[in-house]
Enzyme design. Structure first.
Site, PDB file in Angstrom:
ATOM      1  N   GLN A  90       0.820  -1.215   0.000  1.00  0.00           N
ATOM      2  CA  GLN A  90       0.000   0.000   0.000  1.00  0.00           C
ATOM      3  C   GLN A  90       0.856   1.268   0.000  1.00  0.00           C
ATOM      4  O   GLN A  90       0.357   2.362  -0.245  1.00  0.00           O
ATOM      5  CB  GLN A  90      -0.916   0.035   1.227  1.00  0.00           C
ATOM      6  CG  GLN A  90      -1.688  -1.251   1.480  1.00  0.00           C
ATOM      7  CD  GLN A  90      -2.609  -1.625   0.351  1.00  0.00           C
ATOM      8  OE1 GLN A  90      -3.368  -0.792  -0.153  1.00  0.00           O
ATOM      9  NE2 GLN A  90      -2.555  -2.884  -0.072  1.00  0.00           N
ATOM     10  N   SER A 135      -7.098   4.007 -10.269  1.00  0.00           N
ATOM     11  CA  SER A 135      -8.004   4.350 -11.369  1.00  0.00           C
ATOM     12  C   SER A 135      -7.432   5.460 -12.238  1.00  0.00           C
ATOM     13  O   SER A 135      -7.885   5.669 -13.370  1.00  0.00           O
ATOM     14  CB  SER A 135      -9.370   4.771 -10.825  1.00  0.00           C
ATOM     15  OG  SER A 135      -9.260   5.908  -9.984  1.00  0.00           O
ATOM     16  N   TYR A 158       1.668  11.212 -11.184  1.00  0.00           N
ATOM     17  CA  TYR A 158       1.178  10.141 -10.326  1.00  0.00           C
ATOM     18  C   TYR A 158       0.598   9.001 -11.146  1.00  0.00           C
ATOM     19  O   TYR A 158       0.901   7.816 -10.912  1.00  0.00           O
ATOM     20  CB  TYR A 158       0.121  10.686  -9.361  1.00  0.00           C
ATOM     21  CG  TYR A 158      -0.590   9.610  -8.569  1.00  0.00           C
ATOM     22  CD1 TYR A 158       0.063   8.959  -7.519  1.00  0.00           C
ATOM     23  CD2 TYR A 158      -1.902   9.242  -8.864  1.00  0.00           C
ATOM     24  CE1 TYR A 158      -0.575   7.957  -6.795  1.00  0.00           C
ATOM     25  CE2 TYR A 158      -2.546   8.248  -8.142  1.00  0.00           C
ATOM     26  CZ  TYR A 158      -1.882   7.612  -7.117  1.00  0.00           C
ATOM     27  OH  TYR A 158      -2.505   6.621  -6.405  1.00  0.00           O
ATOM     28  N   VAL A 202     -11.016  14.284  -0.673  1.00  0.00           N
ATOM     29  CA  VAL A 202     -12.148  15.216  -0.702  1.00  0.00           C
ATOM     30  C   VAL A 202     -13.185  14.934   0.382  1.00  0.00           C
ATOM     31  O   VAL A 202     -13.700  15.873   1.005  1.00  0.00           O
ATOM     32  CB  VAL A 202     -12.792  15.219  -2.110  1.00  0.00           C
ATOM     33  CG1 VAL A 202     -13.401  13.877  -2.457  1.00  0.00           C
ATOM     34  CG2 VAL A 202     -13.832  16.307  -2.225  1.00  0.00           C
ATOM     35  N   ARG A 226     -17.398  10.561  -9.499  1.00  0.00           N
ATOM     36  CA  ARG A 226     -16.439   9.553  -9.072  1.00  0.00           C
ATOM     37  C   ARG A 226     -17.166   8.308  -8.565  1.00  0.00           C
ATOM     38  O   ARG A 226     -18.298   8.380  -8.101  1.00  0.00           O
ATOM     39  CB  ARG A 226     -15.553  10.098  -7.934  1.00  0.00           C
ATOM     40  CG  ARG A 226     -14.663  11.277  -8.331  1.00  0.00           C
ATOM     41  CD  ARG A 226     -13.521  10.831  -9.204  1.00  0.00           C
ATOM     42  NE  ARG A 226     -12.622  11.912  -9.571  1.00  0.00           N
ATOM     43  CZ  ARG A 226     -12.729  12.640 -10.687  1.00  0.00           C
ATOM     44  NH1 ARG A 226     -13.733  12.419 -11.523  1.00  0.00           N
ATOM     45  NH2 ARG A 226     -11.848  13.580 -10.962  1.00  0.00           N
TER      46      ARG A 226
END
Length: 335
Positions: A90, A135, A158, A202, A226
């Protein structure tokens, strides 16, 4: 408890699992879950973005071990994987804006660190390497829903790093026989997610703003959408990826999502409604709209058919169900 859950618990007992980035949001939830399943869990973390308080409840657990180290050090990686059955990788520097501001560090951690972990896992003969993909790999592909084998060009440093992870994992599975499964996370949220800092996600950011009677700021007009995914769905995917005996299910990538999308305008409304049940004053807080962020994908919606078919995945929480649990945790722990 169903027979399947009993079998999973039995399968986890005594397993040696390394969780890199275990002090972070997702990593600490995985740590808690597998310790409760009686696995032996070792965490590798340098606390660059993770928090020691996320690990404090486990420090006296005889099945828990903490190694303070950095995935950019091959020596630390080799020490961490020694004697492990599985790796749940992770550790990463998340955030599109962070990668735009500092692409070099993002690449060092997410690419060089990832490669170190693959090499260490291969050399230690771990049974399987499950890693956090993203994603963001779908890039400028406008196709909806997102299907694993159809991607576009990355829109941020990223996103490039996370795509390179998938390429490296594929090569290591083909060249060295290391079993690898990538989980493309879609906007994960839930308990322990950090609301502080310039790169806060967020949902916790909006929650903290509402609780402080501050106006949440939405980038753009709020119509971006999203596939918000509750942490328990992510835990399920990691467990299924780790324990699957289906040969067809390994050495590939999976969307880790719900298969439903929510606009930012809908999201703030859901959060406001749920928080108003705790404090009626929150109902008066208005939203502020700002400029779109560079590198943001307008819409994200996952197909979860592959995970359903090959891993038997079934999301346990919709966004509304996940939000109710997450907001209850935030209200209790951060108010």
């Amino acid at each position: 408890m169903t027979d399947t859950k009993k079998e999973d618990a039995a399968n986890c007992k005594g397993l040696n699992i390394l969780i890199t980035g275990g002090a972070g949001f997702i990593g600490s939830n995985l740590t808690e879950y597998f310790l409760n399943k009686q696995a032996k869990v070792r965490v590798l973390d340098n606390f660059a973005t993770g928090h020691r308080h996320n690990l404090e409840p486990f420090l006296n657990n005889p099945n828990f071990e903490l190694i303070e180290g950095d995935i950019r050090s091959i020596a630390d990686c080799s020490t961490a994987v020694a004697g492990m059955d599985y790796v749940l990788h992770q550790a990463a520097l998340g955030s599109v804006p962070r990668s735009i501001n500092d692409p070099i560090t993002t690449n060092d951690v997410n690419v060089s660190g990832f490669l170190n972990m693959l090499v260490a896992a291969k050399d230690a003969n771990v049974k399987r390497f499950i890693y956090a993909a993203s994603s963001s790999t779908y890039g400028d592909s406008e196709a909806l829903p997102k299907v694993e084998d159809v991607i576009g060009k990355p829109l941020s440093p990223y996103a490039i790093t996370k795509y390179v992870n998938e390429l490296y994992a594929e090569i290591f599975s083909k060249t060295y026989g290391l079993e690898c499964i990538g989980l493309r996370y879609f906007n994960v949220f839930g308990r322990k997610q950090d609301p502080q800092g310039a790169y806060a996600a967020v949902i916790p950011k909006f929650v903290m703003q509402y609780m402080a009677y501050e106006s949440p700021i939405i980038n753009g007009g709020g119509d971006y959408s999203r596939d918000f995914t509750y942490i328990d769905n992510v835990i399920q995917m990691n467990e299924r990826a780790m324990l699957t005996t289906n040969k067809e299910a390994i050495n590939t990538v999976y969307n880790t999502a719900v298969g439903d999308r929510t606009t930012l305008n809908q999201l703030v409304q859901y959060i406001k409604e749920d928080l108003t049940a705790y404090d009626e004053k929150i109902a008066t807080v208005e939203v502020i709209y700002g400029a779109n962020r560079v590198g943001d994908i307008p819409h994200s919606l996952a197909s979860i058919e592959k995970a359903e078919k090959l891993l038997g995945y079934k999301p346990s929480h919709t966004i509304k169900e996940g939000l109710k649990e997450a907001l209850a945790w935030y209200w209790e722990n951060l108010k």
